[in-house]
Enzyme design. Structure first.
Site, PDB file in Angstrom:
ATOM      1  N   LYS A  23     -27.284  -0.118 -23.023  1.00 15.28           N
ATOM      2  CA  LYS A  23     -27.721  -0.925 -21.878  1.00 15.28           C
ATOM      3  C   LYS A  23     -28.373  -0.035 -20.818  1.00 15.28           C
ATOM      4  O   LYS A  23     -29.450  -0.347 -20.317  1.00 15.28           O
ATOM      5  CB  LYS A  23     -26.466  -1.600 -21.314  1.00 15.28           C
ATOM      6  CG  LYS A  23     -26.690  -2.768 -20.426  1.00 15.28           C
ATOM      7  CD  LYS A  23     -25.476  -3.696 -20.455  1.00 15.28           C
ATOM      8  CE  LYS A  23     -24.330  -3.265 -19.560  1.00 15.28           C
ATOM      9  NZ  LYS A  23     -24.588  -3.455 -18.135  1.00 15.28           N
ATOM     10  N   SER A  24     -27.736   1.076 -20.493  1.00 15.28           N
ATOM     11  CA  SER A  24     -28.266   1.933 -19.420  1.00 15.28           C
ATOM     12  C   SER A  24     -29.637   2.493 -19.793  1.00 15.28           C
ATOM     13  O   SER A  24     -30.558   2.520 -18.971  1.00 15.28           O
ATOM     14  CB  SER A  24     -27.299   3.094 -19.151  1.00 15.28           C
ATOM     15  OG  SER A  24     -26.082   2.595 -18.666  1.00 15.28           O
ATOM     16  N   ARG A  28     -33.459   1.530 -18.051  1.00 14.26           N
ATOM     17  CA  ARG A  28     -34.264   2.605 -17.455  1.00 14.26           C
ATOM     18  C   ARG A  28     -35.649   2.677 -18.097  1.00 14.26           C
ATOM     19  O   ARG A  28     -36.658   2.793 -17.416  1.00 14.26           O
ATOM     20  CB  ARG A  28     -33.519   3.944 -17.604  1.00 14.26           C
ATOM     21  CG  ARG A  28     -32.372   4.086 -16.608  1.00 14.26           C
ATOM     22  CD  ARG A  28     -31.367   5.106 -17.088  1.00 14.26           C
ATOM     23  NE  ARG A  28     -30.343   5.423 -16.103  1.00 14.26           N
ATOM     24  CZ  ARG A  28     -29.304   4.660 -15.799  1.00 14.26           C
ATOM     25  NH1 ARG A  28     -29.150   3.484 -16.392  1.00 14.26           N
ATOM     26  NH2 ARG A  28     -28.412   5.050 -14.910  1.00 14.26           N
ATOM     27  N   GLY A  91     -26.075  -5.618 -12.271  1.00 11.22           N
ATOM     28  CA  GLY A  91     -26.104  -4.655 -11.165  1.00 11.22           C
ATOM     29  C   GLY A  91     -27.140  -3.571 -11.414  1.00 11.22           C
ATOM     30  O   GLY A  91     -27.815  -3.117 -10.481  1.00 11.22           O
ATOM     31  N   GLN A 164     -25.975   4.399 -10.870  1.00 10.92           N
ATOM     32  CA  GLN A 164     -26.967   3.412 -10.419  1.00 10.92           C
ATOM     33  C   GLN A 164     -27.572   3.852  -9.093  1.00 10.92           C
ATOM     34  O   GLN A 164     -28.789   3.776  -8.901  1.00 10.92           O
ATOM     35  CB  GLN A 164     -26.320   2.031 -10.283  1.00 10.92           C
ATOM     36  CG  GLN A 164     -25.941   1.445 -11.631  1.00 10.92           C
ATOM     37  CD  GLN A 164     -25.248   0.108 -11.519  1.00 10.92           C
ATOM     38  OE1 GLN A 164     -24.922  -0.353 -10.430  1.00 10.92           O
ATOM     39  NE2 GLN A 164     -25.012  -0.528 -12.646  1.00 10.92           N
ATOM     40  N   ASP A 313     -16.420   2.242 -17.513  1.00  8.58           N
ATOM     41  CA  ASP A 313     -16.698   0.966 -18.188  1.00  8.58           C
ATOM     42  C   ASP A 313     -15.725   0.698 -19.340  1.00  8.58           C
ATOM     43  O   ASP A 313     -15.661  -0.417 -19.859  1.00  8.58           O
ATOM     44  CB  ASP A 313     -18.131   0.951 -18.745  1.00  8.58           C
ATOM     45  CG  ASP A 313     -19.168   0.827 -17.632  1.00  8.58           C
ATOM     46  OD1 ASP A 313     -18.793   0.476 -16.500  1.00  8.58           O
ATOM     47  OD2 ASP A 313     -20.354   1.081 -17.910  1.00  8.58           O
ATOM     48  N   LYS A 340     -16.938  -4.190  -9.742  1.00  7.42           N
ATOM     49  CA  LYS A 340     -17.763  -4.374 -10.956  1.00  7.42           C
ATOM     50  C   LYS A 340     -18.073  -5.873 -11.108  1.00  7.42           C
ATOM     51  O   LYS A 340     -18.001  -6.609 -10.141  1.00  7.42           O
ATOM     52  CB  LYS A 340     -17.031  -3.812 -12.177  1.00  7.42           C
ATOM     53  CG  LYS A 340     -16.863  -2.295 -12.128  1.00  7.42           C
ATOM     54  CD  LYS A 340     -18.171  -1.568 -12.316  1.00  7.42           C
ATOM     55  CE  LYS A 340     -18.005  -0.070 -12.268  1.00  7.42           C
ATOM     56  NZ  LYS A 340     -19.287   0.634 -12.241  1.00  7.42           N
ATOM     57  N   ARG A 344     -12.156  -5.818 -11.647  1.00  7.69           N
ATOM     58  CA  ARG A 344     -11.606  -5.543 -12.986  1.00  7.69           C
ATOM     59  C   ARG A 344     -10.156  -5.105 -12.953  1.00  7.69           C
ATOM     60  O   ARG A 344      -9.410  -5.362 -13.899  1.00  7.69           O
ATOM     61  CB  ARG A 344     -12.450  -4.481 -13.705  1.00  7.69           C
ATOM     62  CG  ARG A 344     -13.718  -5.067 -14.265  1.00  7.69           C
ATOM     63  CD  ARG A 344     -14.455  -4.158 -15.222  1.00  7.69           C
ATOM     64  NE  ARG A 344     -15.624  -4.879 -15.693  1.00  7.69           N
ATOM     65  CZ  ARG A 344     -16.763  -4.326 -16.056  1.00  7.69           C
ATOM     66  NH1 ARG A 344     -16.899  -3.007 -16.041  1.00  7.69           N
ATOM     67  NH2 ARG A 344     -17.755  -5.072 -16.473  1.00  7.69           N
ATOM     68  N   ARG A 386     -16.711  -7.425 -20.137  1.00  4.57           N
ATOM     69  CA  ARG A 386     -15.823  -6.380 -20.670  1.00  4.57           C
ATOM     70  C   ARG A 386     -14.356  -6.818 -20.649  1.00  4.57           C
ATOM     71  O   ARG A 386     -13.552  -6.379 -21.481  1.00  4.57           O
ATOM     72  CB  ARG A 386     -16.016  -5.068 -19.908  1.00  4.57           C
ATOM     73  CG  ARG A 386     -17.431  -4.507 -20.084  1.00  4.57           C
ATOM     74  CD  ARG A 386     -17.520  -3.027 -19.786  1.00  4.57           C
ATOM     75  NE  ARG A 386     -18.891  -2.656 -19.470  1.00  4.57           N
ATOM     76  CZ  ARG A 386     -19.838  -2.421 -20.371  1.00  4.57           C
ATOM     77  NH1 ARG A 386     -19.579  -2.496 -21.651  1.00  4.57           N
ATOM     78  NH2 ARG A 386     -21.062  -2.083 -19.978  1.00  4.57           N
TER      79      ARG A 386
HETATM   80  C1  S3P Z   1     -24.523   2.219 -14.966  1.00  4.42           C
HETATM   81  C2  S3P Z   1     -23.687   2.903 -14.108  1.00  4.42           C
HETATM   82  C3  S3P Z   1     -22.293   2.514 -13.861  1.00  4.42           C
HETATM   83  C4  S3P Z   1     -21.757   1.616 -14.962  1.00  4.42           C
HETATM   84  C5  S3P Z   1     -22.711   0.495 -15.287  1.00  4.42           C
HETATM   85  C6  S3P Z   1     -24.055   1.053 -15.748  1.00  4.42           C
HETATM   86  C7  S3P Z   1     -25.917   2.663 -15.115  1.00  4.42           C
HETATM   87  O1  S3P Z   1     -22.210   1.793 -12.632  1.00  4.42           O
HETATM   88  O2  S3P Z   1     -20.501   1.086 -14.580  1.00  4.42           O
HETATM   89  O3  S3P Z   1     -22.180  -0.321 -16.313  1.00  4.42           O
HETATM   90  O4  S3P Z   1     -26.613   2.207 -16.038  1.00  4.42           O
HETATM   91  O5  S3P Z   1     -26.343   3.497 -14.299  1.00  4.42           O
HETATM   92  P1  S3P Z   1     -22.069   2.541 -11.206  1.00  4.42           P
HETATM   93  O6  S3P Z   1     -23.320   3.265 -10.928  1.00  4.42           O
HETATM   94  O7  S3P Z   1     -21.823   1.413 -10.222  1.00  4.42           O
HETATM   95  O8  S3P Z   1     -20.887   3.445 -11.350  1.00  4.42           O
END
Ligand code: S3P
Length: 435
Positions: A23-24, A28, A91, A164, A313, A340, A344, A386
């Site tokens: 996902k991350s 990006r 987010g 993030q 996570d 989150k 959570r 999750r």
């Molecule tokens: C993420 C960073 C994390 C993670 C989220 C994805 C990212 O959040 O919990 O699922 O892709 O940069 P935070 O930056 O709020 O810690």
């Protein structure tokens, strides 16, 4: 709503699972395609609704997005100077888009669903404003209204470990005059740094990043690459195997980026056997297959500080595993879990208590003594993917039937989750549409 009915499993889990795209990394690469003229081809793109929210956002900004199964092609140019879009539950979409759009001329509005509209956005807006960005939030939350324009570089120390926030600043820094420096209190996932080809500012200091926009080259070739499997999604299968003695599960082509593999260390500490195979590098990200074997007893795996942050996570699934570990597991410094997709910590503690677990709420974490037998219960995941997936695993070892309400929320990150679970568990799971 979809309700998952889960019965206790009566045999060890065995299987080989291809894990969907990270996902991350997907967010990006897709967002950075806004800066490219060339088409970007992404294989194994993250299939969940969160990544779809990012694709919707870049489409609204003028890009053409073609999806064929798990392959995504993004082409065309960013053509609009005013847009409003919905980051839905994501987010990462909202925060990263804030950073990127703050430096792009135009008028941008970002909204989110009920859950996302409760989450803190000031942590992103504050550094961006220091860079000269014009951002209005609504009581520190979404909707965000941004007047994009040229920015200036800053030196910034992140008050919370957040990839993030770090990434939002880096994306803004691409449109800033001069060199931006970011210090993070704890090393967080570094996918953006890898894509942009950044290095820590100093040797032996992995927490200080330096971004000189004149040195960064983004083009279709840099972004086009298969996305590695998401180890955070793979965690559900690793923990499922951990819960049932004699289980063995292999996950194919998973990201082994050291900023994401904290989960492997935690599982090893708890007594699981883990091996990796087919190690290779794909577009700057280490990938490989992971085999996890449960052959022996589990013991406590307390977490604090940077070790908690490294598996933030994964904590919902690890909390379920802690109930089966001998000894006292204490998870501390996990206050970030309160902001989150749901609170959570509250969701973990309330739902484990419903299953009969004796667990102490320590405000920024929890503590429990294991092993404890779980009883089937009706789980309210608070629409959090999750939490729903973690408690599905609890259902596999609970007495009686466990019902997971809002089972469809797994679609946020892992739409194939329930089908995979039905296959690997030998059909102790049934999905039903209910009122
Ligand atoms: C993420 C960073 C994390 C993670 C989220 C994805 C990212 O959040 O919990 O699922 O892709 O940069 P935070 O930056 O709020 O810690």
């Amino acid at each position: 709503m979809t309700v998952a009915h889960i019965k206790r499993i009566d045999a060890p889990l065995h299987g080989v699972i291809k894990i969907p795209g990270d996902k991350s990394v997907s967010h990006r690469r897709a967002l950075l395609s806004l800066l490219c003229r060339e088409p970007v081809h992404l294989e194994n793109f993250g299939p969940g609704k969160d990544c779809q929210a990012t694709l919707d956002c870049i489409e609204r900004l003028g890009k053409t997005v073609k999806v064929s199964g798990a392959d995504v092609t993004i082409s065309g140019e960013m053509s609009v100077r005013e847009a409003e879009f919905d980051a839905a539950n994501s987010g990462t979409t909202a925060r990263l888009a804030m950073g990127l759009l703050a430096g792009m001329p135009g008028k941008w509005t970002i909204r989110g669903d009920t859950s996302l509209s409760k989450r803190p956005m000031e942590r992103v807006a504050a550094p961006l404003r220091e860079m000269g960005a014009l951002i209005e939030l609504t009581d520190g939350k979404l909707p965000a209204r941004i007047m994009g324009g040229r920015l200036k570089s800053i030196r910034y120390e992140l008050p919370v470990p957040s990839a993030q926030v770090k990434t939002a600043i880096m994306l803004a820094a691409l449109h800033a005059d001069g060199v931006t420096e970011i210090r993070e209190p704890i090393v967080t996932r570094d996918h953006t740094e890898r894509i942009l080809g950044l290095r820590p500012a100093r040797e032996n200091d992995a927490n200080l990043w330096r971004l000189d926009p004149s040195e960064v080259r983004i083009n279709g070739d840099v972004l086009s690459a298969p996305v590695p499997g998401d180890i955070s999604s793979g965690t559900f299968w690793m923990v499922a195997a951990a819960l049932v003695q004699g289980s063995q599960v292999t996950l194919k082509m998973v990201s082994l980026n050291p900023t994401r593999t904290g989960i492997i260390e935690v599982l090893q500490k708890a007594g699981l056997q883990i091996s990796t195979q087919n190690l290779r590098e794909s577009a700057g990200e280490p990938v490989g297959d992971i085999t996890i074997t449960r052959d022996g007893s589990l013991h406590e795996f307390s977490l604090a500080g940077k070790d908690t942050a490294a598996v933030i996570d994964e904590i919902p699934a690890l909390a379920v595993m802690a109930t089966q570990c001998k000894g006292q597991t204490i998870v501390s410094d996990a206050g970030e879990l309160r902001v989150k997709e749901s609170d959570r910590l509250a969701a973990i503690i309330q739902n484990l208590r419903k299953m009969g677990v004796n667990i102490l709420d320590t405000e920024s974490g929890f503590s429990l003594n294991g092993p404890q037998q779980l009883s089937g219960a009706t789980i309210n995941p608070a629409a959090d993917h999750r939490i729903a997936m973690a408690f599905a695993l609890a259902g596999l070892i609970a007495d009686g039937e466990t019902k997971i309400l809002q089972a469809e929320c797994a679609d946020i990150s892992y739409p194939q989750f329930w089908q995979e679970l039905i296959q690997i568990s030998g059909r102790v799971v049934q999905l039903r549409e209910e009122q």
